[in-house]
Design a protein around this motif. Structure first.
Motif, short mmCIF file in Angstrom:
data_model
loop_
_atom_site.label_atom_id
_atom_site.label_comp_id
_atom_site.label_asym_id
_atom_site.label_seq_id
_atom_site.Cartn_x
_atom_site.Cartn_y
_atom_site.Cartn_z
N PRO A 241 0.82 -1.22 0.00
CA PRO A 241 0.00 0.00 0.00
C PRO A 241 0.85 1.26 0.00
N SER A 242 0.29 2.32 -0.54
CA SER A 242 0.96 3.62 -0.52
C SER A 242 1.06 4.15 0.90
N THR A 243 2.15 4.81 1.21
CA THR A 243 2.31 5.42 2.53
C THR A 243 1.59 6.77 2.61
N ALA A 244 1.16 7.29 1.44
CA ALA A 244 0.50 8.60 1.41
C ALA A 244 -1.01 8.50 1.32
N SER A 245 -1.51 7.32 0.93
CA SER A 245 -2.96 7.15 0.76
C SER A 245 -3.36 5.74 1.14
N GLY A 246 -4.47 5.62 1.84
CA GLY A 246 -4.95 4.31 2.25
C GLY A 246 -5.72 3.59 1.18
N THR A 247 -5.91 4.24 0.02
CA THR A 247 -6.68 3.62 -1.06
C THR A 247 -5.90 3.63 -2.37
N ALA A 248 -4.58 3.49 -2.27
CA ALA A 248 -3.73 3.46 -3.46
C ALA A 248 -2.56 2.51 -3.22
N ILE A 249 -2.00 2.00 -4.29
CA ILE A 249 -0.84 1.13 -4.14
C ILE A 249 0.43 1.98 -4.17
N GLY A 250 1.45 1.47 -3.50
CA GLY A 250 2.75 2.12 -3.54
C GLY A 250 3.70 1.41 -4.48
N SER A 251 3.58 0.09 -4.54
CA SER A 251 4.39 -0.71 -5.45
C SER A 251 3.70 -2.04 -5.71
N LEU A 252 4.08 -2.67 -6.81
CA LEU A 252 3.55 -3.99 -7.17
C LEU A 252 4.64 -5.04 -6.97
N VAL A 253 4.23 -6.22 -6.54
CA VAL A 253 5.13 -7.36 -6.41
C VAL A 253 4.90 -8.25 -7.62
N LEU A 254 5.99 -8.58 -8.33
CA LEU A 254 5.87 -9.21 -9.65
C LEU A 254 6.47 -10.61 -9.68
N GLY A 255 5.97 -11.39 -10.63
CA GLY A 255 6.48 -12.74 -10.83
C GLY A 255 6.35 -13.15 -12.28
N ALA A 256 6.92 -14.32 -12.61
CA ALA A 256 6.79 -14.93 -13.94
C ALA A 256 6.80 -16.43 -13.75
N PHE A 257 6.12 -17.12 -14.64
CA PHE A 257 5.99 -18.57 -14.52
C PHE A 257 7.18 -19.29 -15.14
N MET A 258 7.64 -20.30 -14.44
CA MET A 258 8.59 -21.28 -14.98
C MET A 258 7.89 -22.62 -14.90
N GLY A 259 7.28 -23.02 -16.03
CA GLY A 259 6.38 -24.16 -15.99
C GLY A 259 5.13 -23.75 -15.23
N GLU A 260 4.80 -24.47 -14.17
CA GLU A 260 3.65 -24.13 -13.35
C GLU A 260 4.04 -23.41 -12.07
N ARG A 261 5.32 -23.10 -11.92
CA ARG A 261 5.82 -22.47 -10.70
C ARG A 261 5.99 -20.97 -10.93
N LEU A 262 5.40 -20.16 -10.05
CA LEU A 262 5.51 -18.70 -10.15
C LEU A 262 6.77 -18.26 -9.42
N GLN A 263 7.66 -17.60 -10.15
CA GLN A 263 8.94 -17.17 -9.62
C GLN A 263 8.91 -15.68 -9.32
N HIS A 264 9.40 -15.29 -8.16
CA HIS A 264 9.45 -13.89 -7.75
C HIS A 264 10.54 -13.15 -8.54
N VAL A 265 10.22 -11.97 -9.09
CA VAL A 265 11.21 -11.20 -9.85
C VAL A 265 11.39 -9.78 -9.31
N GLY A 266 10.75 -9.44 -8.19
CA GLY A 266 10.97 -8.14 -7.59
C GLY A 266 9.74 -7.25 -7.58
N ARG A 267 9.98 -5.94 -7.45
CA ARG A 267 8.89 -4.97 -7.33
C ARG A 267 9.05 -3.86 -8.37
N VAL A 268 7.94 -3.14 -8.58
CA VAL A 268 7.96 -1.93 -9.37
C VAL A 268 7.22 -0.86 -8.59
N GLY A 269 7.85 0.32 -8.42
CA GLY A 269 7.23 1.37 -7.62
C GLY A 269 7.14 2.71 -8.33
N THR A 270 7.43 2.74 -9.63
CA THR A 270 7.34 3.98 -10.40
C THR A 270 6.51 3.75 -11.66
#
Length: 363
Positions: A241-270
């Protein structure tokens, strides 16, 4: 290849109408097209380009601008049109009336055209964010459709014809202006030269295609893409969540599939506007999950402040590379890809193209 200026135009629709008897009509068109008669298929799985590090060389290849938009298959049948996404979703109404009217005005009875729907920014380059903003605002008058392949025409399946012939026929159909439908021009210069100019003009990259090959659905290695910057789709697996608003996101947590397994690839905040951050918050709150969707356990730092969600949304992300521990570096949000299912999102690695060395790793 477009017909040279001043060359007489042979319109297949007019040829067919001059033939009163069905049998000679079929024979005449088949001879002209070089294709056998066939019933009109439904949705055709699109041909996809494989990511390579460098553009291929040689006269076999031609190069087009890589558009930053939605892949759209236009199916024209007896005065009506359906506009299908790369996954087969019918988005005809979403794209507005102007495009449909232009396509049904083409000199054909039946056709399936492959192309890309875009909106251009102030520099004249296709821009995915501009496309999303136009669709969200209902401003479909800004949309342009760049047609680059012809798969079916007036009772004939053209997919087995070489690309050069299919593009000749497509150029015939688009000789007369039919805005917002445009012919995607190609370049026969060296691929590295075309790519350099495309990058200087702020395009996403180029697509190189083999002139002699038929149309093949999926990634067959006869369409290749070279990008000017690193940009891929990733699955949204959570948010902070955003630190400035209770109804907005601050960053997204991302992943990608390797077969059927979802692999963590980091965040995006801009890359988010305030409106986008609030919209994403609402979408993701409706998808909250009690546990992490990732196959492996995240580190304490990676889990900090994260609200996990069902991995259903796909985001297009621009980034500068990968860290040594497999996370995105300097990532920026470009938009949601509602035309692509999350289960198909995998990490793209530049592969070895024709006359190119093997590329290892992620970068």
């Amino acid at each position: 290849m477009a017909r040279a200026p001043g060359k007489p135009r042979t319109t297949l629709k007019r040829v067919a109408r001059r033939m009163a008897d069905p049998a000679p009509r079929r024979i005449g068109l088949s001879k002209q097209l070089g294709a056998e008669p066939a019933p009109m298929p439904g949705f055709i799985e699109p041909a996809l380009a494989s990511l390579v590090a460098d553009a291929p060389k040689g006269e076999r290849w031609v190069h087009e601008i890589k558009f930053d938009g939605y892949r759209v298959q236009a199916c024209i049948r007896d005065g009506s049109v359906r506009l299908l996404t790369r996954g087969g979703l019918d988005w005809t109404e979403k794209f507005g009336d102007q495009l449909s009217h232009a396509l049904t005005g083409l000199p054909v009875e039946q056709a399936i055209i492959d192309g890309e729907l875009v909106a251009e920014n102030e520099l004249g380059a296709s821009d995915f964010s501009a496309l999303q903003n136009a669709l969200k605002a209902g401003n479909t008058g800004r949309l342009l459709y760049y047609a680059f392949d012809l798969l079916y025409l007036d009772g004939h399946d053209l997919r087995q014809l070489p690309l050069s012939r299919r593009r000749d026929l497509l150029g015939d159909l688009l000789l007369e202006p039919a805005d917002p439908v445009r012919f995607s021009e190609h370049f026969e210069a060296s691929g590295d030269v075309v790519k350099r100019h495309a990058c200087q003009l702020k395009f996403e990259g180029i697509i190189s295609k083999s002139l002699d090959d038929p149309y093949r659905s999926g990634r067959a290695g006869i369409w290749l893409k070279v990008k000017c910057s690193s940009r891929q789709e990733f699955v949204v697996a959570g948010y902070v969540p955003s630190t400035a608003s209770g109804t907005a996101i601050g960053s997204l947590v991302l992943g990608a599939f390797m077969g059927e397994r979802l692999q963590h690839v980091g965040r995006v905040g801009t890359g988010f506007t305030q409106a986008t951050a609030r919209d994403l918050y609402e979408r993701l709150e409706a998808r909250r999950a009690a546990t992490s969707p990732f196959a492996g356990r995240l580190t304490v730092a990676a889990r900090k402040g994260v609200r996990f969600v069902r991995p259903e949304l796909v985001a297009e992300i621009e980034f500068r590379g990968w860290s040594s521990d497999g996370l995105l570096r300097h990532a920026s949000f470009r938009g949601l890809r509602e035309d692509k299912p999350a289960g198909e999102v995998a990490i793209e690695v530049p592969k070895r193209g024709p006359e190119q060395p093997e590329v290892t790793g992620r970068g």
